[in-house]
Design a protein around this motif. Structure first.
Motif, PDB file in Angstrom:
ATOM      1  N   ASN A 132       1.145  -0.859  -0.011  1.00 41.46           N
ATOM      2  CA  ASN A 132      -0.019   0.259  -0.013  1.00 41.46           C
ATOM      3  C   ASN A 132       1.091   1.187   0.175  1.00 41.46           C
ATOM      4  OD1 ASN A 132       0.909   0.477   3.087  1.00 41.46           O
ATOM      5  ND2 ASN A 132      -0.621  -1.261   3.247  1.00 41.46           N
ATOM      6  N   ILE A 133       0.218   2.474  -0.015  1.00 42.15           N
ATOM      7  CA  ILE A 133       0.755   3.457  -0.100  1.00 42.15           C
ATOM      8  C   ILE A 133       1.702   4.236   0.647  1.00 42.15           C
ATOM      9  CG2 ILE A 133      -1.142   5.254   0.318  1.00 42.15           C
ATOM     10  CD1 ILE A 133       1.367   6.105  -2.395  1.00 42.15           C
ATOM     11  N   LYS A 134       1.034   3.190   2.034  1.00 40.75           N
ATOM     12  CA  LYS A 134       2.180   4.025   3.169  1.00 40.75           C
ATOM     13  C   LYS A 134       3.681   3.020   3.204  1.00 40.75           C
ATOM     14  CE  LYS A 134       1.638   3.767   8.108  1.00 40.75           C
ATOM     15  NZ  LYS A 134       0.515   3.221   9.487  1.00 40.75           N
ATOM     16  N   ARG A 135       2.797   1.971   3.246  1.00 42.32           N
ATOM     17  CA  ARG A 135       4.493   1.462   3.285  1.00 42.32           C
ATOM     18  C   ARG A 135       5.800   1.405   1.871  1.00 42.32           C
ATOM     19  NH1 ARG A 135       3.804  -2.603   6.244  1.00 42.32           N
ATOM     20  NH2 ARG A 135       5.265  -3.831   5.899  1.00 42.32           N
ATOM     21  N   ILE A 136       4.834   2.359   0.414  1.00 44.06           N
ATOM     22  CA  ILE A 136       5.414   2.209   0.078  1.00 44.06           C
ATOM     23  C   ILE A 136       6.030   3.556   0.053  1.00 44.06           C
ATOM     24  CG2 ILE A 136       5.399   3.818  -2.990  1.00 44.06           C
ATOM     25  CD1 ILE A 136       3.491   1.321  -3.535  1.00 44.06           C
ATOM     26  N   THR A 137       5.900   4.890   1.098  1.00 44.64           N
ATOM     27  CA  THR A 137       6.180   5.603   1.136  1.00 44.64           C
ATOM     28  C   THR A 137       7.446   5.482   2.504  1.00 44.64           C
ATOM     29  OG1 THR A 137       4.456   6.924   1.122  1.00 44.64           O
ATOM     30  CG2 THR A 137       5.657   8.138   2.797  1.00 44.64           C
ATOM     31  N   VAL A 138       7.081   4.836   2.798  1.00 45.01           N
ATOM     32  CA  VAL A 138       7.534   4.731   4.581  1.00 45.01           C
ATOM     33  C   VAL A 138       9.432   4.072   3.885  1.00 45.01           C
ATOM     34  CG1 VAL A 138       8.453   3.192   6.318  1.00 45.01           C
ATOM     35  CG2 VAL A 138       6.511   4.401   6.003  1.00 45.01           C
ATOM     36  N   SER A 139       9.759   3.104   3.176  1.00 46.94           N
ATOM     37  CA  SER A 139      10.776   2.614   2.356  1.00 46.94           C
ATOM     38  C   SER A 139      10.994   3.731   1.401  1.00 46.94           C
ATOM     39  CB  SER A 139       9.940   1.358   1.352  1.00 46.94           C
ATOM     40  OG  SER A 139       9.300   2.247  -0.083  1.00 46.94           O
ATOM     41  N   ALA A 140      10.278   4.530   0.526  1.00 46.92           N
ATOM     42  CA  ALA A 140      11.165   5.566   0.214  1.00 46.92           C
ATOM     43  C   ALA A 140      12.003   6.792   0.911  1.00 46.92           C
ATOM     44  CB  ALA A 140      10.409   5.825  -1.158  1.00 46.92           C
ATOM     45  N   ALA A 141      10.889   6.203   2.303  1.00 49.51           N
ATOM     46  CA  ALA A 141      12.250   7.928   3.275  1.00 49.51           C
ATOM     47  C   ALA A 141      13.065   7.238   3.870  1.00 49.51           C
ATOM     48  CB  ALA A 141      10.640   7.994   3.879  1.00 49.51           C
ATOM     49  N   ALA A 142      12.970   5.828   3.888  1.00 48.09           N
ATOM     50  CA  ALA A 142      14.377   5.387   4.236  1.00 48.09           C
ATOM     51  C   ALA A 142      15.374   5.328   3.392  1.00 48.09           C
ATOM     52  CB  ALA A 142      14.007   3.856   4.946  1.00 48.09           C
ATOM     53  N   ALA A 143      15.676   4.575   2.000  1.00 47.94           N
ATOM     54  CA  ALA A 143      16.468   4.786   1.434  1.00 47.94           C
ATOM     55  C   ALA A 143      16.902   6.189   1.334  1.00 47.94           C
ATOM     56  CB  ALA A 143      14.981   4.401  -0.513  1.00 47.94           C
ATOM     57  N   ILE A 199      24.642   2.607  -5.369  1.00 51.28           N
ATOM     58  CA  ILE A 199      24.563   1.320  -5.193  1.00 51.28           C
ATOM     59  C   ILE A 199      22.508   0.814  -4.692  1.00 51.28           C
ATOM     60  CG2 ILE A 199      24.968  -1.175  -4.591  1.00 51.28           C
ATOM     61  CD1 ILE A 199      28.040  -0.507  -4.584  1.00 51.28           C
ATOM     62  N   PHE A 200      23.148   1.653  -3.365  1.00 51.60           N
ATOM     63  CA  PHE A 200      21.762   1.321  -2.071  1.00 51.60           C
ATOM     64  C   PHE A 200      20.097   2.443  -3.484  1.00 51.60           C
ATOM     65  CE2 PHE A 200      24.556   1.163   0.589  1.00 51.60           C
ATOM     66  CZ  PHE A 200      24.259   0.407   1.977  1.00 51.60           C
ATOM     67  N   PHE A 201      20.945   3.414  -4.013  1.00 50.50           N
ATOM     68  CA  PHE A 201      19.819   3.813  -5.212  1.00 50.50           C
ATOM     69  C   PHE A 201      19.552   3.416  -5.904  1.00 50.50           C
ATOM     70  CE2 PHE A 201      18.381   5.900  -8.780  1.00 50.50           C
ATOM     71  CZ  PHE A 201      17.708   7.174  -8.075  1.00 50.50           C
ATOM     72  N   VAL A 202      20.298   2.660  -6.962  1.00 50.12           N
ATOM     73  CA  VAL A 202      19.548   1.487  -7.662  1.00 50.12           C
ATOM     74  C   VAL A 202      19.052   0.154  -7.676  1.00 50.12           C
ATOM     75  CG1 VAL A 202      20.906  -0.011  -9.503  1.00 50.12           C
ATOM     76  CG2 VAL A 202      21.394   2.429  -9.147  1.00 50.12           C
ATOM     77  N   ALA A 203      19.780  -0.428  -6.024  1.00 51.66           N
ATOM     78  CA  ALA A 203      18.797  -1.603  -5.741  1.00 51.66           C
ATOM     79  C   ALA A 203      17.737  -1.271  -5.466  1.00 51.66           C
ATOM     80  CB  ALA A 203      19.720  -1.666  -4.514  1.00 51.66           C
ATOM     81  N   TYR A 204      17.137  -0.076  -4.364  1.00 53.83           N
ATOM     82  CA  TYR A 204      16.259   0.072  -3.998  1.00 53.83           C
ATOM     83  C   TYR A 204      15.006   0.081  -5.562  1.00 53.83           C
ATOM     84  CZ  TYR A 204      11.568   3.002  -2.598  1.00 53.83           C
ATOM     85  OH  TYR A 204      10.439   3.820  -2.118  1.00 53.83           O
ATOM     86  N   ILE A 205      16.067   1.191  -6.423  1.00 55.30           N
ATOM     87  CA  ILE A 205      14.885   1.142  -7.897  1.00 55.30           C
ATOM     88  C   ILE A 205      13.942  -0.205  -8.229  1.00 55.30           C
ATOM     89  CG2 ILE A 205      14.781   2.437  -9.956  1.00 55.30           C
ATOM     90  CD1 ILE A 205      14.270   4.655  -7.768  1.00 55.30           C
ATOM     91  N   PHE A 206      15.208  -0.954  -8.549  1.00 57.19           N
ATOM     92  CA  PHE A 206      14.534  -2.445  -8.775  1.00 57.19           C
ATOM     93  C   PHE A 206      13.772  -3.119  -7.794  1.00 57.19           C
ATOM     94  CE2 PHE A 206      17.938  -1.016 -12.097  1.00 57.19           C
ATOM     95  CZ  PHE A 206      17.361  -2.122 -12.986  1.00 57.19           C
ATOM     96  N   MET A 207      13.718  -2.795  -6.950  1.00 58.98           N
ATOM     97  CA  MET A 207      13.160  -3.325  -6.146  1.00 58.98           C
ATOM     98  C   MET A 207      11.706  -3.148  -5.959  1.00 58.98           C
ATOM     99  SD  MET A 207      15.347  -4.046  -2.215  1.00 58.98           S
ATOM    100  CE  MET A 207      14.021  -4.699  -1.743  1.00 58.98           C
ATOM    101  N   LEU A 225      11.169   2.971 -13.459  1.00 58.82           N
ATOM    102  CA  LEU A 225      12.415   3.160 -13.650  1.00 58.82           C
ATOM    103  C   LEU A 225      12.737   4.430 -14.153  1.00 58.82           C
ATOM    104  CD1 LEU A 225      12.438  -0.659 -15.485  1.00 58.82           C
ATOM    105  CD2 LEU A 225      13.234   0.401 -12.746  1.00 58.82           C
ATOM    106  N   ALA A 226      11.433   4.152 -15.542  1.00 56.39           N
ATOM    107  CA  ALA A 226      11.758   6.310 -15.545  1.00 56.39           C
ATOM    108  C   ALA A 226      12.121   7.344 -14.844  1.00 56.39           C
ATOM    109  CB  ALA A 226      11.088   6.668 -16.790  1.00 56.39           C
ATOM    110  N   GLY A 227      11.026   7.108 -13.848  1.00 63.10           N
ATOM    111  CA  GLY A 227      11.638   8.140 -12.512  1.00 63.10           C
ATOM    112  C   GLY A 227      12.666   8.201 -11.718  1.00 63.10           C
ATOM    113  N   GLY A 228      13.024   6.945 -11.650  1.00 58.69           N
ATOM    114  CA  GLY A 228      14.719   6.407 -10.931  1.00 58.69           C
ATOM    115  C   GLY A 228      15.575   7.089 -11.655  1.00 58.69           C
ATOM    116  N   ALA A 229      15.524   6.701 -12.771  1.00 58.97           N
ATOM    117  CA  ALA A 229      16.247   7.504 -14.166  1.00 58.97           C
ATOM    118  C   ALA A 229      16.633   8.807 -13.792  1.00 58.97           C
ATOM    119  CB  ALA A 229      16.408   7.241 -15.800  1.00 58.97           C
ATOM    120  N   LEU A 230      15.181   9.462 -13.853  1.00 57.49           N
ATOM    121  CA  LEU A 230      15.766  11.089 -13.223  1.00 57.49           C
ATOM    122  C   LEU A 230      16.157  11.036 -12.309  1.00 57.49           C
ATOM    123  CD1 LEU A 230      12.268  12.111 -14.871  1.00 57.49           C
ATOM    124  CD2 LEU A 230      14.849  12.293 -16.767  1.00 57.49           C
ATOM    125  N   ALA A 231      16.186  10.659 -11.684  1.00 52.94           N
ATOM    126  CA  ALA A 231      16.497  10.781  -9.550  1.00 52.94           C
ATOM    127  C   ALA A 231      18.316  10.927  -9.954  1.00 52.94           C
ATOM    128  CB  ALA A 231      15.307   9.999  -9.021  1.00 52.94           C
TER     129      ALA A 231
END
Length: 395
Positions: A172-183, A201-209, A220-226
């Motif tokens: 859900n969106i809550k878990r995604i938000t927590v995971s993104a903030a932690a990353a 390495i941490f950033f790429v691993a998170y984006i693919f997960m 993936l597109a958003g990760g590339a821009l970020a």
């Protein structure tokens, strides 16, 4: 693998006259054989291909480190023995631990605390805070935090289906938000410590997960821009990033300064040609920190580009096995964990090899199981053991 190892140590013994290398070679071979036999006896459902690949990487690393520094090679072998013994029980513990997903938050907290400790108390190496001293022994926590980070994010990006109790993707969106903030927090503290290779390495691993969890190509597109934005900001904020970028663009213009490492690496690779100069016949010691960041250059110079290409192919084979295990795993948490570890592994290989051949700027990342370094060696063996555990559980 045994033939290559035996032949390499025979050549080094004949060239240097160091007869003790014969005993060292026998000890290496015994360690590999015992490891393979014990895995096949205790874990008959383990992946034999991954096991052989792991021993092959250790073999190549011990050959090259012995060639470069016999003292460091002995230390590396001693650490490898301890690491193999410690990680041998991980697949068994993984089977008996039950649902380790419930410990995900603790993995995340412990990992961030370790990085914070390095930021506050860590010693500076080449402008970056990478390690802390434990009983006068340098220890690099970020190598282990990669694993804790993957275990944490896998827990955040999966959730339990209340209907049947199974763990599933699409959080859900809550878990995604927590995971993104932690990353983001992980990446920020790594950037502040100037461990930019680790942050990537941490950033790429998170984006693919996140992509695997949501199955959304936009991730993936958003990760590339970020990633592009982060690279630009890092270039503007940190002077040592600008120095590395200039050295990467035209290292020969700064061959006596910041471009010295990469130019010597390119000279070594070019000198080796397709078949190599032969062990002890090259000059890899001219490359600074060759046992760690530039071990691939030493392999290319003395064993040849054909051997180096084969080494890369074995790395790709290992990555594909990781991903194959992830795809076949029914448990969503283990699926995401295996995929995350696979991305961490192959991207570390990419950063190391890419930096030594001037495909990308240098990041100071080591080649897993091949480069010298106790923290990297133990952490990578833990990764392999975790994957073996997932494979055994699913089999």
């Amino acid at each position: 693998m045994s033939f290559i190892h035996l032949l390499s140590f025979s050549v080094m013994a004949l060239q240097t006259g160091a007869q003790y290398l014969a005993l060292i070679c026998v000890l290496h071979e015994m360690a590999f054989i015992i490891t393979i036999l014990m895995y096949r006896i205790i874990y008959p459902d383990s992946s034999w291909l991954l096991l052989n690949n792991m021993c092959f990487f250790l073999s190549v690393g011990l050959i090259m480190i012995t060639r470069l520094s016999p003292e460091k090679a002995l230390k590396q072998f001693f650490i490898a023995l301890i690491a193999l013994l410690l990680t041998f029980f991980i697949p068994m513990l993984l089977k008996k631990a039950g649902d380790i997903r419930k410990y995900g938050v603790y993995f995340g907290i412990a990992g961030f605390a370790a990085l914070a400790a390095v930021f506050v108390f860590g010693s500076i190496t080449n402008g970056s805070r990478l390690s802390i001293q434990l009983f006068s022994i340098p220890f690099q926590p970020s190598e282990f935090v990669k694993i804790a980070f993957v275990l944490f994010e896998a827990a955040m990006l999966t959730e339990e289906d209340k209907g049947n109790g199974n763990v599933r993707l699409h959080p859900n969106i809550k878990r995604i938000t927590v995971s993104a903030a932690a990353a983001l927090a992980y990446c920020i503290i790594l950037v502040l410590s100037r461990d930019l290779g680790g942050a990537v390495i941490f950033f790429v691993a998170y984006i693919f997960m996140l992509y695997i969890a949501l199955k959304a190509p936009l991730v993936l597109a958003g990760g590339a821009l970020a990633g592009a934005a982060g690279t630009f900001i890092g270039y503007r904020l940190f002077s040592h990033v600008r120095v590395r970028f200039r050295a990467w663009r035209n290292p020969f213009s700064e061959i006596e300064g910041q471009g010295y490492q990469i130019t010597q690496s390119l000279f070594a690779i070019g000198t080796g040609g397709w078949f190599g100069m032969g062990l002890t016949m090259g000059s890899p010691d001219k490359i600074p920190v060759v046992e760690q960041d530039f071990i691939f250059s030493a392999v290319s110079e003395e064993l040849g580009c054909i051997f180096s290409i084969c080494l890369i192919l074995v790395c790709i084979s290992t990555f594909l096995m990781f991903m194959n295990i992830a795809m076949k795993t029914r448990n969503a948490y283990f699926k995401l964990t295996a995929a995350g570890l696979a991305v961490v592994y192959i991207f570390q290989v990419f950063l190391t090899v890419g930096g030594t051949v001037k495909f990308i700027p240098l990041t100071g990342v080591t080649l897993p199981l091949v480069s010298y370094g106790g923290s990297s060696l133990l952490a990578t063996l833990i990764m392999f053991a975790l994957i073996q555990g997932v494979y055994s559980i699913e089999e």
